[in-house]
Design a protein around this motif. Structure first.
Motif, PDB file in Angstrom:
ATOM      1  N   TYR A 214       6.560 -10.155  -6.100  1.00  0.00           N
ATOM      2  CA  TYR A 214       6.006  -9.031  -6.852  1.00  0.00           C
ATOM      3  C   TYR A 214       5.234  -8.137  -5.870  1.00  0.00           C
ATOM      4  CZ  TYR A 214       6.863 -12.024 -10.917  1.00  0.00           C
ATOM      5  OH  TYR A 214       7.462 -12.824 -11.858  1.00  0.00           O
ATOM      6  N   ALA A 215       5.008  -6.919  -6.256  1.00  0.00           N
ATOM      7  CA  ALA A 215       4.233  -5.998  -5.420  1.00  0.00           C
ATOM      8  C   ALA A 215       2.983  -5.548  -6.159  1.00  0.00           C
ATOM      9  CB  ALA A 215       5.075  -4.786  -5.032  1.00  0.00           C
ATOM     10  N   ILE A 216       1.886  -5.456  -5.417  1.00  0.00           N
ATOM     11  CA  ILE A 216       0.622  -4.966  -5.982  1.00  0.00           C
ATOM     12  C   ILE A 216       0.128  -3.812  -5.120  1.00  0.00           C
ATOM     13  CG2 ILE A 216      -1.782  -5.495  -6.524  1.00  0.00           C
ATOM     14  CD1 ILE A 216      -0.959  -8.426  -6.809  1.00  0.00           C
ATOM     15  N   THR A 217      -0.163  -2.690  -5.750  1.00  0.00           N
ATOM     16  CA  THR A 217      -0.726  -1.544  -5.037  1.00  0.00           C
ATOM     17  C   THR A 217      -2.108  -1.235  -5.598  1.00  0.00           C
ATOM     18  OG1 THR A 217       1.479  -0.595  -4.691  1.00  0.00           O
ATOM     19  CG2 THR A 217      -0.409   0.867  -4.371  1.00  0.00           C
ATOM     20  N   VAL A 218      -3.067  -1.064  -4.706  1.00  0.00           N
ATOM     21  CA  VAL A 218      -4.424  -0.702  -5.118  1.00  0.00           C
ATOM     22  C   VAL A 218      -4.588   0.805  -4.999  1.00  0.00           C
ATOM     23  CG1 VAL A 218      -6.890  -0.963  -4.657  1.00  0.00           C
ATOM     24  CG2 VAL A 218      -5.357  -2.925  -4.373  1.00  0.00           C
ATOM     25  N   ASP A 219      -4.964   1.429  -6.094  1.00  0.00           N
ATOM     26  CA  ASP A 219      -5.246   2.865  -6.106  1.00  0.00           C
ATOM     27  C   ASP A 219      -6.759   3.037  -5.988  1.00  0.00           C
ATOM     28  OD1 ASP A 219      -5.509   5.541  -6.511  1.00  0.00           O
ATOM     29  OD2 ASP A 219      -4.754   5.559  -8.576  1.00  0.00           O
ATOM     30  N   GLU A 220      -7.209   3.345  -4.770  1.00  0.00           N
ATOM     31  CA  GLU A 220      -8.648   3.487  -4.539  1.00  0.00           C
ATOM     32  C   GLU A 220      -9.211   4.777  -5.126  1.00  0.00           C
ATOM     33  OE1 GLU A 220      -6.639   1.804  -0.793  1.00  0.00           O
ATOM     34  OE2 GLU A 220      -6.384   3.498  -2.166  1.00  0.00           O
ATOM     35  N   GLY A 221      -8.329   5.745  -5.338  1.00  0.00           N
ATOM     36  CA  GLY A 221      -8.799   7.043  -5.832  1.00  0.00           C
ATOM     37  C   GLY A 221      -9.177   7.956  -4.686  1.00  0.00           C
TER      38      GLY A 221
ATOM     39  N   SER B  93       0.803  -1.221   0.000  1.00  0.00           N
ATOM     40  CA  SER B  93       0.000   0.000   0.000  1.00  0.00           C
ATOM     41  C   SER B  93       0.834   1.269   0.000  1.00  0.00           C
ATOM     42  CB  SER B  93      -0.919   0.015   1.231  1.00  0.00           C
ATOM     43  OG  SER B  93      -0.145   0.140   2.421  1.00  0.00           O
ATOM     44  N   GLY B  94       2.107   1.152   0.415  1.00  0.00           N
ATOM     45  CA  GLY B  94       2.951   2.341   0.525  1.00  0.00           C
ATOM     46  C   GLY B  94       3.142   2.768   1.962  1.00  0.00           C
ATOM     47  N   GLY B  95       2.461   2.077   2.893  1.00  0.00           N
ATOM     48  CA  GLY B  95       2.609   2.371   4.313  1.00  0.00           C
ATOM     49  C   GLY B  95       3.770   1.596   4.918  1.00  0.00           C
ATOM     50  N   LYS B  96       4.050   1.840   6.203  1.00  0.00           N
ATOM     51  CA  LYS B  96       5.200   1.217   6.870  1.00  0.00           C
ATOM     52  C   LYS B  96       5.081  -0.304   6.932  1.00  0.00           C
ATOM     53  CE  LYS B  96       3.272   1.642  11.523  1.00  0.00           C
ATOM     54  NZ  LYS B  96       1.911   1.833  11.021  1.00  0.00           N
ATOM     55  N   ASP B  97       3.872  -0.817   7.178  1.00  0.00           N
ATOM     56  CA  ASP B  97       3.695  -2.259   7.322  1.00  0.00           C
ATOM     57  C   ASP B  97       3.967  -2.993   6.011  1.00  0.00           C
ATOM     58  OD1 ASP B  97       2.916  -1.726   9.911  1.00  0.00           O
ATOM     59  OD2 ASP B  97       0.779  -1.799   9.473  1.00  0.00           O
ATOM     60  N   SER B  98       3.307  -2.569   4.953  1.00  0.00           N
ATOM     61  CA  SER B  98       3.427  -3.281   3.680  1.00  0.00           C
ATOM     62  C   SER B  98       4.824  -3.161   3.086  1.00  0.00           C
ATOM     63  CB  SER B  98       2.383  -2.780   2.680  1.00  0.00           C
ATOM     64  OG  SER B  98       2.613  -1.435   2.332  1.00  0.00           O
TER      65      SER B  98
ATOM     66  N   ARG C  66      -3.721   8.798  -1.605  1.00  0.00           N
ATOM     67  CA  ARG C  66      -3.153   7.656  -2.318  1.00  0.00           C
ATOM     68  C   ARG C  66      -1.982   8.043  -3.219  1.00  0.00           C
ATOM     69  NH1 ARG C  66      -2.100   3.460  -0.628  1.00  0.00           N
ATOM     70  NH2 ARG C  66      -4.211   3.036   0.102  1.00  0.00           N
ATOM     71  N   ASP C  67      -1.955   9.297  -3.696  1.00  0.00           N
ATOM     72  CA  ASP C  67      -0.861   9.725  -4.575  1.00  0.00           C
ATOM     73  C   ASP C  67       0.490   9.573  -3.878  1.00  0.00           C
ATOM     74  OD1 ASP C  67      -2.675  10.324  -6.512  1.00  0.00           O
ATOM     75  OD2 ASP C  67      -2.740  12.465  -6.102  1.00  0.00           O
ATOM     76  N   GLU C  68       0.559   9.979  -2.614  1.00  0.00           N
ATOM     77  CA  GLU C  68       1.808   9.865  -1.860  1.00  0.00           C
ATOM     78  C   GLU C  68       2.192   8.399  -1.676  1.00  0.00           C
ATOM     79  OE1 GLU C  68       3.691  11.441   2.363  1.00  0.00           O
ATOM     80  OE2 GLU C  68       1.723  10.492   2.345  1.00  0.00           O
ATOM     81  N   ALA C  69       1.200   7.564  -1.369  1.00  0.00           N
ATOM     82  CA  ALA C  69       1.462   6.137  -1.149  1.00  0.00           C
ATOM     83  C   ALA C  69       1.994   5.478  -2.415  1.00  0.00           C
ATOM     84  CB  ALA C  69       0.178   5.443  -0.698  1.00  0.00           C
TER      85      ALA C  69
ATOM     86  N   TYR D 130       5.737   6.256  -2.878  1.00  0.00           N
ATOM     87  CA  TYR D 130       6.648   5.497  -2.023  1.00  0.00           C
ATOM     88  C   TYR D 130       6.664   4.013  -2.392  1.00  0.00           C
ATOM     89  CZ  TYR D 130       7.453   9.502   1.017  1.00  0.00           C
ATOM     90  OH  TYR D 130       7.836  10.726   1.508  1.00  0.00           O
ATOM     91  N   ALA D 131       5.524   3.487  -2.779  1.00  0.00           N
ATOM     92  CA  ALA D 131       5.470   2.083  -3.196  1.00  0.00           C
ATOM     93  C   ALA D 131       6.348   1.875  -4.430  1.00  0.00           C
ATOM     94  CB  ALA D 131       4.028   1.671  -3.482  1.00  0.00           C
ATOM     95  N   ALA D 132       6.208   2.763  -5.408  1.00  0.00           N
ATOM     96  CA  ALA D 132       6.990   2.656  -6.642  1.00  0.00           C
ATOM     97  C   ALA D 132       8.485   2.829  -6.365  1.00  0.00           C
ATOM     98  CB  ALA D 132       6.516   3.701  -7.644  1.00  0.00           C
ATOM     99  N   LYS D 133       8.830   3.769  -5.488  1.00  0.00           N
ATOM    100  CA  LYS D 133      10.235   4.032  -5.173  1.00  0.00           C
ATOM    101  C   LYS D 133      10.882   2.824  -4.506  1.00  0.00           C
ATOM    102  CE  LYS D 133      13.273   7.318  -2.822  1.00  0.00           C
ATOM    103  NZ  LYS D 133      13.354   8.552  -1.998  1.00  0.00           N
TER     104      LYS D 133
END
Length: 273
Positions: free
Chosen positions: A44-51, A19-24, A56-59, A62-65
């Motif tokens: 692999y990593a999967i991020t859900v963009d809920e909109g 998700s881009g948070g500390k846990d994930s 979510r933009d910030e997450a 960080y997920a991509a980075k």
């Protein structure tokens, strides 16, 4: 925890819900490190963009980075792409029509579907989520408060494989307190999202989180005690629970215990489908 519950095999293709948070992101780093010793395994990593505007933009950044730094493939699946509507748009409809459920209730159901679909599409056979000890104890109490105690039997560290379209879920952090994961992330200098979800305060889970944290502060070990208690009585709960026979949803074709799956029911209720 991974060894205790036999979560992985040496040739697994693991999709991590990032998700881009500390846990994930901590889970992503740890599994990537472990994977180095098992060349037949892939992560692999999967991020859900809920909109969710401004959150979510910030997450996603960080997920991509982190994925780029770790050298792993990163898949993004969006509510807009899958359901033709963002969570912000859903929230506006919910405010005018829905009196029983919060945006978080819809988000949880739709996120689980999005993650499973994305994991299946990349050919994963395991879906690892970063639910920690705090999350698990909150979920246990949520099910009790909602009067759905039998559901506790189904929400466990390693979920049963009940349908070919359902990717088996595992929770490597289920016995790790949230504070310990935060400490790990800071020590490893992992960059992660710090902005809280704007919809979190509307959820019952938020109230239970506060209650559990107060109990833990006054009576250390409360969260572990709740988790361990459920693990001890889980066999009895599983015996009492009827095995659900899953079929394909008549609207979307995804697994469901009834004719129409929960995501489709919820979207129908708001006249989105």
């Amino acid at each position: 925890t991974i060894s205790t519950y036999k979560m992985f095999e040496t040739d697994d293709k693991i999709a991590v819900a990032g998700s881009g948070g500390k846990d994930s992101l901590s889970l992503l780093h740890i599994l990537t490190d472990i994977e180095k010793n098992f060349p037949q395994t892939s992560v692999y990593a999967i991020t859900v963009d809920e909109g969710i505007k401004g959150y979510r933009d910030e997450a996603l950044k960080y997920a991509a980075k982190n994925c780029q730094e770790l050298g792993i493939k990163h898949e993004i699946v969006s509510f807009k792409e899958m359901y033709k509507i963002t969570l912000d748009e859903l929230a506006d409809i919910i405010r005018s029509k829905e009196k029983e459920l919060s945006p978080c209730s819809y988000c949880g159901v739709l996120r689980r579907r999005a993650l499973n679909t994305a994991a299946r599409q990349i050919g994963a056979n395991k879906l690892a989520t970063a639910h920690n000890l705090d999350d698990e104890t909150q979920t246990i109490l949520l099910n009790i408060v909602h009067g759905d105690t039998i559901r506790i039997a189904r929400v466990k560290p390693v979920l049963d494989s009940e349908h070919p379209k359902l990717i088996q879920r595992v929770k490597p952090f289920c016995e790790v307190p949230e504070k310990e994961i935060a400490l790990y992330a800071y020590l490893k200098k992992i960059e992660f999202q710090s902005i809280p979800c704007p919809y979190a305060p509307t959820a019952l889970r938020n109230d239970l989180r506060k209650m559990l944290n107060t109990m833990e502060e006054k009576h250390a070990g409360t969260k572990f005690a709740i988790f361990r208690s459920i693990e001890r009585i889980r066999p009895a709960l599983e015996t009492a629970a009827e095995r659900e026979r899953l079929r394909d949803c008549k609207l979307c074709g995804e697994p469901t215990s009834g004719e129409v799956c929960k995501p489709c029911q919820m979207l129908q209720k708001l006249h989105i489908l």
